[in-house]
Enzyme design. Structure first.
Site, PDB file in Angstrom:
ATOM      1  N   TRP A  10       0.816  -1.226   0.000  1.00 46.19           N
ATOM      2  CA  TRP A  10       0.000   0.000   0.000  1.00 46.19           C
ATOM      3  C   TRP A  10       0.845   1.268   0.000  1.00 46.19           C
ATOM      4  O   TRP A  10       0.332   2.364  -0.159  1.00 46.19           O
ATOM      5  CB  TRP A  10      -0.942  -0.017   1.208  1.00 46.19           C
ATOM      6  CG  TRP A  10      -2.221  -0.749   0.921  1.00 46.19           C
ATOM      7  CD1 TRP A  10      -2.424  -1.663  -0.072  1.00 46.19           C
ATOM      8  CD2 TRP A  10      -3.468  -0.623   1.610  1.00 46.19           C
ATOM      9  NE1 TRP A  10      -3.733  -2.110  -0.035  1.00 46.19           N
ATOM     10  CE2 TRP A  10      -4.387  -1.484   0.990  1.00 46.19           C
ATOM     11  CE3 TRP A  10      -3.892   0.140   2.704  1.00 46.19           C
ATOM     12  CZ2 TRP A  10      -5.715  -1.603   1.415  1.00 46.19           C
ATOM     13  CZ3 TRP A  10      -5.200   0.013   3.139  1.00 46.19           C
ATOM     14  CH2 TRP A  10      -6.111  -0.850   2.491  1.00 46.19           C
ATOM     15  N   LYS A  11       2.140   1.145   0.251  1.00 41.91           N
ATOM     16  CA  LYS A  11       3.014   2.321   0.368  1.00 41.91           C
ATOM     17  C   LYS A  11       2.383   3.296   1.375  1.00 41.91           C
ATOM     18  O   LYS A  11       1.750   2.835   2.335  1.00 41.91           O
ATOM     19  CB  LYS A  11       3.253   2.948  -1.006  1.00 41.91           C
ATOM     20  CG  LYS A  11       3.715   1.876  -2.015  1.00 41.91           C
ATOM     21  CD  LYS A  11       4.213   2.415  -3.317  1.00 41.91           C
ATOM     22  CE  LYS A  11       4.648   1.253  -4.204  1.00 41.91           C
ATOM     23  NZ  LYS A  11       5.212   1.670  -5.477  1.00 41.91           N
ATOM     24  N   HIS A  92      12.988  -1.957  -0.862  1.00 46.46           N
ATOM     25  CA  HIS A  92      12.166  -1.424  -1.955  1.00 46.46           C
ATOM     26  C   HIS A  92      12.925  -0.271  -2.617  1.00 46.46           C
ATOM     27  O   HIS A  92      13.613   0.506  -1.938  1.00 46.46           O
ATOM     28  CB  HIS A  92      10.814  -0.944  -1.414  1.00 46.46           C
ATOM     29  CG  HIS A  92       9.832  -0.678  -2.514  1.00 46.46           C
ATOM     30  ND1 HIS A  92       9.859   0.482  -3.243  1.00 46.46           N
ATOM     31  CD2 HIS A  92       8.848  -1.444  -3.033  1.00 46.46           C
ATOM     32  CE1 HIS A  92       8.901   0.421  -4.171  1.00 46.46           C
ATOM     33  NE2 HIS A  92       8.276  -0.737  -4.056  1.00 46.46           N
ATOM     34  N   GLU A  94      11.985   2.487  -3.564  1.00 47.07           N
ATOM     35  CA  GLU A  94      11.667   3.815  -3.014  1.00 47.07           C
ATOM     36  C   GLU A  94      12.475   4.077  -1.740  1.00 47.07           C
ATOM     37  O   GLU A  94      12.851   5.214  -1.456  1.00 47.07           O
ATOM     38  CB  GLU A  94      10.153   3.923  -2.757  1.00 47.07           C
ATOM     39  CG  GLU A  94       9.401   4.065  -4.082  1.00 47.07           C
ATOM     40  CD  GLU A  94       8.014   3.465  -4.109  1.00 47.07           C
ATOM     41  OE1 GLU A  94       7.443   3.186  -3.047  1.00 47.07           O
ATOM     42  OE2 GLU A  94       7.498   3.262  -5.234  1.00 47.07           O
ATOM     43  N   GLU A 164      11.555  -6.023  -9.121  1.00 50.76           N
ATOM     44  CA  GLU A 164      10.774  -4.843  -9.476  1.00 50.76           C
ATOM     45  C   GLU A 164      11.650  -3.892 -10.291  1.00 50.76           C
ATOM     46  O   GLU A 164      12.400  -3.095  -9.711  1.00 50.76           O
ATOM     47  CB  GLU A 164      10.304  -4.124  -8.209  1.00 50.76           C
ATOM     48  CG  GLU A 164       9.399  -4.946  -7.330  1.00 50.76           C
ATOM     49  CD  GLU A 164       8.503  -4.073  -6.466  1.00 50.76           C
ATOM     50  OE1 GLU A 164       7.292  -4.297  -6.490  1.00 50.76           O
ATOM     51  OE2 GLU A 164       8.997  -3.159  -5.791  1.00 50.76           O
ATOM     52  N   GLY A 170       4.845   2.148 -10.880  1.00 43.44           N
ATOM     53  CA  GLY A 170       3.963   3.306 -10.880  1.00 43.44           C
ATOM     54  C   GLY A 170       3.951   4.062 -12.195  1.00 43.44           C
ATOM     55  O   GLY A 170       3.464   5.192 -12.262  1.00 43.44           O
ATOM     56  N   SER A 210       3.633  -2.115 -11.998  1.00 45.68           N
ATOM     57  CA  SER A 210       2.420  -1.906 -12.800  1.00 45.68           C
ATOM     58  C   SER A 210       1.636  -3.194 -13.080  1.00 45.68           C
ATOM     59  O   SER A 210       1.083  -3.359 -14.170  1.00 45.68           O
ATOM     60  CB  SER A 210       2.760  -1.180 -14.100  1.00 45.68           C
ATOM     61  OG  SER A 210       3.314   0.097 -13.807  1.00 45.68           O
ATOM     62  N   GLY A 231       1.514  -2.655  -6.243  1.00 51.41           N
ATOM     63  CA  GLY A 231       1.378  -1.349  -5.606  1.00 51.41           C
ATOM     64  C   GLY A 231      -0.028  -0.799  -5.811  1.00 51.41           C
ATOM     65  O   GLY A 231      -0.990  -1.242  -5.185  1.00 51.41           O
ATOM     66  N   GLY A 232      -0.150   0.131  -6.737  1.00 55.36           N
ATOM     67  CA  GLY A 232      -1.405   0.844  -6.968  1.00 55.36           C
ATOM     68  C   GLY A 232      -2.646  -0.042  -7.049  1.00 55.36           C
ATOM     69  O   GLY A 232      -3.679   0.267  -6.425  1.00 55.36           O
TER      70      GLY A 232
HETATM   71  P1  13P Z   1       2.917  -0.338  -8.866  1.00 53.76           P
HETATM   72  O1  13P Z   1       2.181  -1.659  -8.918  1.00 53.76           O
HETATM   73  O2  13P Z   1       2.061   0.797  -8.428  1.00 53.76           O
HETATM   74  O3  13P Z   1       3.672  -0.092 -10.117  1.00 53.76           O
HETATM   75  O4  13P Z   1       4.027  -0.492  -7.707  1.00 53.76           O
HETATM   76  C1  13P Z   1       4.833  -1.596  -7.678  1.00 53.76           C
HETATM   77  C2  13P Z   1       5.563  -1.628  -6.394  1.00 53.76           C
HETATM   78  O5  13P Z   1       6.410  -0.786  -6.145  1.00 53.76           O
HETATM   79  C3  13P Z   1       5.228  -2.677  -5.428  1.00 53.76           C
HETATM   80  O6  13P Z   1       6.148  -2.746  -4.400  1.00 53.76           O
END
Ligand code: 13P
Length: 249
Positions: A10-11, A92, A94, A164, A170, A210, A231-232
């Site tokens: 979920w970030k 991750h 990020e 990833e 994203g 994605s 993620g999203g």
């Molecule tokens: P998205 O699915 O939003 O591209 O994010 C991937 C992600 O960073 C999962 O850890």
């Protein structure tokens, strides 16, 4: 082949109301894959309480590498254990980018999690620039071997790897299933080198970047893609459900 794992990341998104709706709906599903929700620290208690009678795995997105101490704003493994956390994302992209986490720090976090029997979900992946100059395998190999350095075979069995590619996170731009599978096969080969063929075959390698209901089936059908880190789309109930259903074996 490992049991498929579909993990939602979920970030820094979501709230209690969404989580309660999501857990209620996911608990009613009849799926054969392992579903894990990696939520912000502030939602762990709600997740633990609401997922009690379900098979949903409880996941964190980060942890501190030390046992305890004067680290304002940080959370330890034992504190995660109080909420029955079973999985934790580490490394991750990020966190590597915005919080300057390097392989050495990530390796400490992996070890700390394993000491407390929490499954680390180690994220690895190259940036667009690194892929463009043909360095993707070097980067991925380095992140993998450094992140899993000096870990006993029995502990490696409890790790999950998530590939990833940073350029696919994203951005709406996924790696093609063949492109992703090729890297997963490369990662599997590296895991054989770190362990042996039997253990490497047991370690789930998830794809992230994605992933959506519309592309999950094709991705998850590939020989070495054992699940997804989402993620999203993990914040969208129907999309997430459809990804989970794509992972039936
Ligand atoms: P998205 O699915 O939003 O591209 O994010 C991937 C992600 O960073 C999962 O850890």
């Amino acid at each position: 082949m490992p049991k498929p794992v579909i993990a939602g990341n979920w970030k820094m998104n979501g709230n209690r109301a969404l989580l309660l709706d999501m857990v209620a709906a996911l608990s009613r599903m009849n799926n054969s894959s392992k579903v894990v929700m990696c939520v912000p620290y502030s939602l762990l208690q709600t997740l633990e309480e609401s997922a009690q009678n379900s098979k949903i795995g409880i996941g964190s997105q980060n942890v501190h590498q030390e046992v305890s101490g004067a680290y304002t704003g940080e959370v330890s493994v034992e504190q995660l254990k109080e909420f029955n956390v079973q999985y934790c994302i580490v490394g991750h992209s990020e966190r590597r980018k915005f919080f300057q986490e390097d392989n050495e720090l990530i390796s400490k976090k992996v070890k700390r999690l394993l000491q407390s029997a929490i499954h680390p979900i180690l994220c690895i992946g190259e940036t667009l620039e690194e892929r463009e100059i043909g360095d993707e395998q070097i980067i991925v190999c380095n992140q993998l071997t450094e992140g899993l350095k000096d870990i006993a075979f029995d502990d490696l069995r409890r790790c999950i790897v998530a590939y990833e590619p940073v350029w696919a996170i994203g951005t709406g731009k996924t790696a093609t299933p063949d492109q992703a599978n090729e890297m997963h096969q490369f990662i599997r080969g590296q895991l054989v080198g770190l362990t042996n063929a039997a253990i490497a075959a047991e370690i789930p390698i998830l794809y992230g970047g994605s992933v959506k209901g519309s592309n999950a089936r094709e991705m998850l059908a590939k020989s070495d893609i054992d699940g997804a880190l989402v993620g999203g789309a993990s914040l969208q109930l129907e999309d997430f459900k459809s990804i989970i259903l794509s992972a039936q074996n």
